[in-house]
Design an enzyme around this catalytic site. Structure first.
Site, PDB file in Angstrom:
ATOM      1  CB  CYS A 120      -0.935  -0.031   1.198  1.00  0.00           C
ATOM      2  SG  CYS A 120      -0.151  -0.418   2.761  1.00  0.00           S
ATOM      3  CG  ASP A 154       4.332   4.298   5.079  1.00  0.00           C
ATOM      4  OD1 ASP A 154       5.212   4.602   4.246  1.00  0.00           O
ATOM      5  OD2 ASP A 154       3.722   5.138   5.765  1.00  0.00           O
ATOM      6  N   GLY A 155       2.975  -0.048   3.703  1.00  0.00           N
ATOM      7  CA  GLY A 155       2.961  -1.502   3.791  1.00  0.00           C
ATOM      8  C   GLY A 155       2.761  -2.018   5.190  1.00  0.00           C
ATOM      9  NE  ARG A 213      -2.132   3.019  11.185  1.00  0.00           N
ATOM     10  CZ  ARG A 213      -1.298   4.019  10.937  1.00  0.00           C
ATOM     11  NH1 ARG A 213      -1.266   5.055  11.748  1.00  0.00           N
ATOM     12  NH2 ARG A 213      -0.511   3.999   9.877  1.00  0.00           N
TER      13      ARG A 213
END
Lengths: 542, 652
Positions: B338, B340-341, B384
């Site tokens: 994606c 930053d993976g 997150r």
């Protein structure tokens, strides 16, 4: 037989049948007076499909007049044309038949169209269904109101059985016997009936043994624009009160609708004339709106190409879950009045044959443990739907696919089954009946081998000798061989009331019915079997 | 403790979110929890809220009854207190504000949590999940894939784990070169190997391609991945999980996506999963909708649709299905990235592997999967999940979405998973609780610096110890052989709102009886009865009686069933603290049993009622069919049965 005049082509070979869960099959199609028969004998085991023509809601045909070849075994014969018939059934299944020969195809289609829409009740299949394991002498029906009355001992002090309607003259859509207050004599009853639409005067629907409170149902009073009154009707309801200070009338229309009904001769019980009755309006959709809701829902479920957003918006747009919501919450309200508040309730809408029955039935399921058994549930349906005069023939004439102009169709009974299913989801141990029973009933109400759902009321059934000339579905379902398919393996009786949650997060789309023909159902079937095996294992040990 | 000004407030009202019900009790504030204890009731309800679970505290304007305090938790609990005195309310409020977001890691609960384990047990807990063993299980290293020590010292990529698997033809210069061309140095490495077709699932971050930049080493790297798969037709899928527009926008910042012309034999594909900000807003919208009081069915469906949440969930599942099909049907290798993976890439890779490998659908395997694709590959749990006071723009329910995707699959394949949804919910609980070390920090390197393995405990050990609670009774292990790869349907009607997650604390929302619980109980009691039979048989044998198949009649023994923890959602395990409390509460049951028997002997029929008048607490009031309160308030309260040490009594 007259059916034969509708059948031009009785047999067609090399028909390809496409249906859910199966690879296309080639075989012989046969049209009879009541069935479509497809058999495939090519394989090792012969395979048959027997479809009741009555179950067919709509057909679509398309013919091609192209030159093509169809092969049967080693012979190759040229075929000038072919046609395709798509059959949409009332149980929501969709079948497709590829028929060689345009002529044959059109003939078959014409026969199906004619035979699936026969209006004459005595020509319907239940009058011809004679399996060897059933006898016409078997008891028809589970109970009668007389027997029901005899069983309720506590009730008999204040309530009596009236035979005023024994010749259906007081109310054509009521059964011959009804339960009314002791102090109301038949004369009063007759007068009160004249004040109610269709003569549906208030009758006992449910007696709550815990506190002696009752649920009554009727149709709307005919107050009309100039606020007519009826002394007998007022006295009747006064007699129900029996000294308690308050009771409720749950009107399944909005207050505005009830007002409007006065213009057409209907109306509601005004506060001044029925002063101890508190009237609450709970708007529930009926008739055409409900039918259109079903059509939209089935259409949404049938389209496989939706994006997430489109699906949700179509599901919402169908409003089906809103109807489930309002049915359950109105029933909850009725039950709450009876159980928690300790007051009697009269339920009516306008005709008293649809939403009224829906609400009364659901309230009983919430309150009465007896009605949650398999037998109790079927008896409840018999009493509150069949005998109480839900017009099955009109309401279930067509289902979601029909192209014909809709008249009286409305999936009220289907909505009931959905609500019962919701109850079962929320109380998986409390109902003895399982989802398969609800699915079976959903099918039988629209097309059946049995006579139970024929006609609109008891009077019509009497005239057409339904009870003498057809078999009874409810009796059949209770036979031990059938019973085990329909009981809930996890059933544990409870004496308590089951209050359903009516938050939209707690209500679900009944996938078992509406998405029955998607692959999803098969895994659910496996799960059911697994639960059965766990339960039987346990019983084996216990 | 210095932050706690008022440790105890009495006469606090707790308002129910969806009904008019209120209970009164005492609010306690401890160093780790906010506790509400219901007063004047015999079956006092207790609510334990871990400070780390609190997402926000809000003080509403003063009302006549007191000062309202609304606490929203990350596990979707929402409590609404009314504190009688404003000063108390303010004290609690300001203490919580300080407590709920610690400034440094060592203030987190995990560093003080002590589950009465010795050091050895703790170490064993940390050794339960070993990724080296996991790659061996997949059949790696093998003739095409090797373990590289390039990142042993976190020199190539500090957010990757130390041990990485790459194609044997990928030499160190290629690795280093490729990593320089990838955002945050996250170069392509193996994450799952599908042995049957020798197809590989690799992950990385976006290339720093800008408008025209290229990197030979990176091109070699992809070539090497493609070559490592003999049976494929020599191409690999490169799956960019972002919407195309986002990827294009990244090019302006010198990042972007692979140009098919520069890489030989790649097939490039966008799958269009939205970024963390959109996901955060979407969940917020969803929670707003379902948190509305007296929501209508229409508002609900419109709200779900406009939140877009299920559309995002479906996008993730769709991407995972794409991976599964590419690898199992076409036998092609896949490279996923994606930006930053570490968010969408983790979602899609772990979900794809879950579809392909039945091992990941077992309790142990699922832990391994999370450990591999989420923890070790550096999903930024700390950011997150907002473990420390950080940037609110970094918070996003990426992991929650993954758990929900798994749940959606469980709904489609009810027999394919060894665990039930409670396992997912419990994991979710602890991702935010900061009670165990596993999810602390953002990457492996940081976790080592924090010495988590020495100072904290592992969640996996805790969950395994109570795995009994998380079993799916319908699990059919033979399906792993007959139907190892799951092929879910992507029809939108299969995607449903996960009520048991987002409403887990909203009592009135849930079914009152649980199939899961019932089936588990039946299973347990079957097992118990079997044991009884066996022990009786062996007893008989010791007496020299030969055992013949005797029909053992055992009456239904409801009372002796192991007490399952009571919870808001039936069958759901309680959170740790509440479960401990429960055990204490359960102890007097023996006495109660006797009392009950005594009463039954007296013919006390009342005692037989199940404790509550309605089924497991379903009540008309909670459902609010109508606002009849005005009509009812004049009436005496209906008879209530209360539970006192298990003995039901009627009170008026």
């Amino acid at each position: 037989m007259e059916f034969s005049e509708h059948i031009k082509t009785a047999n067609v070979d090399d028909v390809v049948l496409k249906q859910p869960f199966h690879a296309p099959m080639k075989g012989t199609l046969c049209v009879t007076g009541h069935h479509l028969l497809f058999s495939d004998r090519s394989g090792d085991s012969s395979w048959q499909l027997l479809l009741l023509l009555r179950n067919i809601d709509a057909i679509e045909k398309s013919v091609e007049n192209l030159l093509g070849y169809s092969s049967t075994g080693s012979n190759i014969r040229p075929v000038g044309s072919s046609g395709t018939i798509t059959i949409k059934c009332k149980d929501l299944c969709i079948l497709q038949l590829d028929i060689p020969g345009m002529e044959e195809c059109l003939n078959v289609a014409r026969s199906i169209e004619a035979l699936s829409s026969l209006d004459n009740v005595t020509e319907m299949y239940p009058y011809f269904y004679r399996p060897s394991w059933l006898s016409l002498d078997d008891q028809w029906g589970l109970s009668t109101l007389e027997k029901h009355y005899d069983q309720l001992g506590a009730l008999q002090v204040k309530w009596r059985l009236s035979n005023a309607n024994s010749d259906f003259s007081v109310c054509p859509s009521y059964p011959p016997a009804v339960i009314v207050p002791q102090s109301v004599d038949d004369q009063m009853l007759v007068k009160a009936a004249r004040f109610r639409q269709g003569g549906r005067f208030p009758v006992l629907s449910y007696y709550h043994q815990k506190n002696g409170m009752v649920i009554l149902r009727s149709s709307q009073p005919l107050t009309g624009a100039n606020r007519k009154r009826c002394k007998e009707d007022e006295l009747f309801l006064q007699a129900v009160m029996d000294g308690s200070e308050r009771a409720y009338i749950i009107d399944t229309r909005s207050a505005q609708q009830a007002q409007q009904a006065r213009m057409t001769g209907g109306g509601f019980e005004s506060k001044s004339c029925y002063n101890s009755w508190k009237r609450l309006h709970r708007h529930m959709e009926r008739g055409k709106v409900l039918q259109e809701s079903l059509i939209k829902l089935v259409e949404a479920c049938g389209d496989q190409s939706h994006s997430m957003d489109r699906w949700l918006s179509k599901l919402e747009n169908s409003k089906w879950l809103s109807h489930v919501h309002s049915a359950l919450s109105t029933a909850g309200l009725v039950a709450e009045c009876v159980e928690r508040d300790g007051h009697s309730v009269l339920v009516h809408g306008s005709e008293g044959t649809d939403t009224t029955l829906l609400v009364c039935t659901l309230a009983q399921l919430i309150l009465d443990p007896e009605s949650r058994t398999l037998k109790g549930f079927l008896s409840l349906l018999e009493r509150e739907w069949v005998q109480a005069g839900h017009p099955f023939q009109l309401r279930c004439a067509h289902s979601a696919y029909s192209h014909t102009r809709l008249r009286q169709e409305a999936p009220v009974f289907l909505l009931l089954l959905d609500c019962v299913w919701q109850l079962g989801r929320q109380f998986p141990l409390a109902l003895e009946l399982g989802e398969p029973l609800l699915l079976r009933l959903a099918r039988e109400a629209y097309a059946s081998d049995f006579g139970t759902f024929l006609c609109n009321n008891e009077q019509e059934r009497c005239v057409l000798e339904v009870k003498d000339r057809t078999h009874c579905l409810f009796q059949f379902l209770l036979r031990s061989s059938e019973r085990e398919h329909y009981v809930n393996p996890l059933y544990e009786p409870t004496d308590l009331a089951i209050w359903p949650s009516v938050q939209p997060q707690s209500l679900h789309l009944w996938t078992g019915l509406f998405l029955r023909w998607s692959d999803h159902t098969q895994t659910m079937e496996e799960v059911r079997e697994e639960i059965w095996s766990i339960v039987t294992q346990h019983c084996g040990r216990g | 403790m210095e932050h706690i000004r008022t440790p105890k407030v009495e006469q606090v009202k707790l308002l129910d979110r969806f009904s008019n019900k209120t209970v009164t009790g005492t609010l306690h504030l401890t160093a780790t929890h906010l506790i509400f204890v219901e007063s004047n009731s015999t079956s006092a309800q207790e609510i334990w809220i871990l400070h780390h679970h609190i997402a926000s505290v809000e003080k509403l304007p003063l009302t006549t009854t007191g000062c309202p305090l609304v606490i929203q938790c990350r596990n979707f609990r929402l409590v609404h207190f009314v504190v009688p005195r404003e000063r108390d309310c303010h004290d609690v409020y300001s203490s919580l504000l300080r407590l709920l977001r610690p400034a440094s890691y060592d203030e987190l609960y995990a560093f003080s949590y002590n589950p009465k384990q010795n050091d050895q047990q703790r170490e064993e807990g940390w050794q339960l999940v070993d990724l080296g063993t996991e790659f061996e299980r997949m059949g790696v290293p093998c003739d095409q894939w090797q373990l590289t020590d390039a990142n042993r010292e976190y020199k190539v990529c500090d957010t990757y784990p130390r041990d990485l698997y790459v194609p044997i033809t990928a030499s160190k210069p290629i690795i280093v070169g490729s990593s320089k061309f990838r955002s945050k140095g996250r170069f392509p490495v193996l994450t799952y190997f599908y042995q049957e077709k020798k197809s590989a699932m690799c992950r990385c971050s976006q290339p720093l391609s800008g408008f025209s930049a290229r990197c030979l080493e990176d091109e070699h790297m992809l070539q090497a991945i493609s070559k490592a798969n003999h049976n494929s037709s020599r191409f690999i899928y490169v799956v960019d999980t972002r919407p195309k527009l986002n990827a294009l926008a990244n090019r302006a910042a010198g990042k972007g996506y692979e140009n098919e012309d520069n890489y030989s034999n790649i097939r490039f594909q966008f799958v269009g999963i939205e970024n963390i900000h959109i996901m955060r807003a979407s969940l917020q919208k969803l929670l707003e909708v379902v948190g509305t009081r007296s929501l209508s069915a229409t508002e609900y469906l419109v709200g779900i649709e406009s939140s877009g949440w299920l559309r995002h969930i479906k996008a993730i599942v769709d991407a995972a299905i794409f991976l599964m099909k590419a690898m199992t049907v076409e036998g092609a290798s896949v490279l996923v990235h994606c930006s930053d993976g570490w968010d969408r890439t983790s979602q899609v890779c772990s979900l794809g592997a879950l579809l392909m490998d039945p091992y990941y659908r077992t309790i142990k395997g699922f832990m391994v999967l999370i450990e591999k694709d989420w923890i070790s590959f550096g999903h930024k749990f700390a950011d997150r999940c907002d473990q420390l006071d950080g940037d609110p723009k970094e918070v996003s329910p990426v992991f929650t979405q993954f758990l929900e995707c798994v749940w959606q699959l469980m709904e489609q394949f009810p027999q394919a998973f060894q665990f039930s949804e409670w396992f997912l919910i419990q994991i979710h609980e602890h991702v935010h609780s900061c009670q165990f070390g596993n999810f602390l920090g953002n990457c492996q390197r940081q976790r080592e610096d924090l010495h988590l393995k020495e100072k904290t405990h592992s969640l996996w050990a805790h969950l395994l110890a109570e795995q009994q609670n998380y079993l799916n009774p319908l699990y059919d292990p033979t399906l792993a052989e007959t139907q190892p790869v799951l092929e879910p349907s992507t029809q939108p009607f299969h995607f449903k709102f996960w009520r048991n997650m987002y409403h887990q604390f909203d009592r009135s929302m849930h079914p009152r009886q649980s199939i899961l619980k019932q089936v588990l109980t039946l299973r347990e009691s079957s097992r118990e009865l079997e044991n009884t039979i066996r022990s009786l048989e062996s007893k008989l044998q010791t007496y020299g009686v030969s055992v013949s198949p005797v029909a053992v009649r055992v009456t239904r023994r409801e009372r002796t069933l192991p007490a399952r923890p009571r919870s808001l959602i039936l069958g759901a395990p309680l959170s740790c603290k509440e479960a401990q409390q429960q055990q204490l509460d359960d102890e007097p049951v023996v006495e109660a049993e006797e009392a009950r028997e005594a009463e039954e002997d007296d013919g006390g029929g009342l005692a037989r009622s199940c404790g509550t008048r309605t089924v497991e607490g379903s009540s008309a009031t909670e459902n609010g069919y109508a606002e009849l309160d005005e009509a009812f308030s004049s009436k005496p309260k209906p008879a209530v049965v209360s539970l006192e040490f298990g003995v039901a009594r009627m009170t008026c």
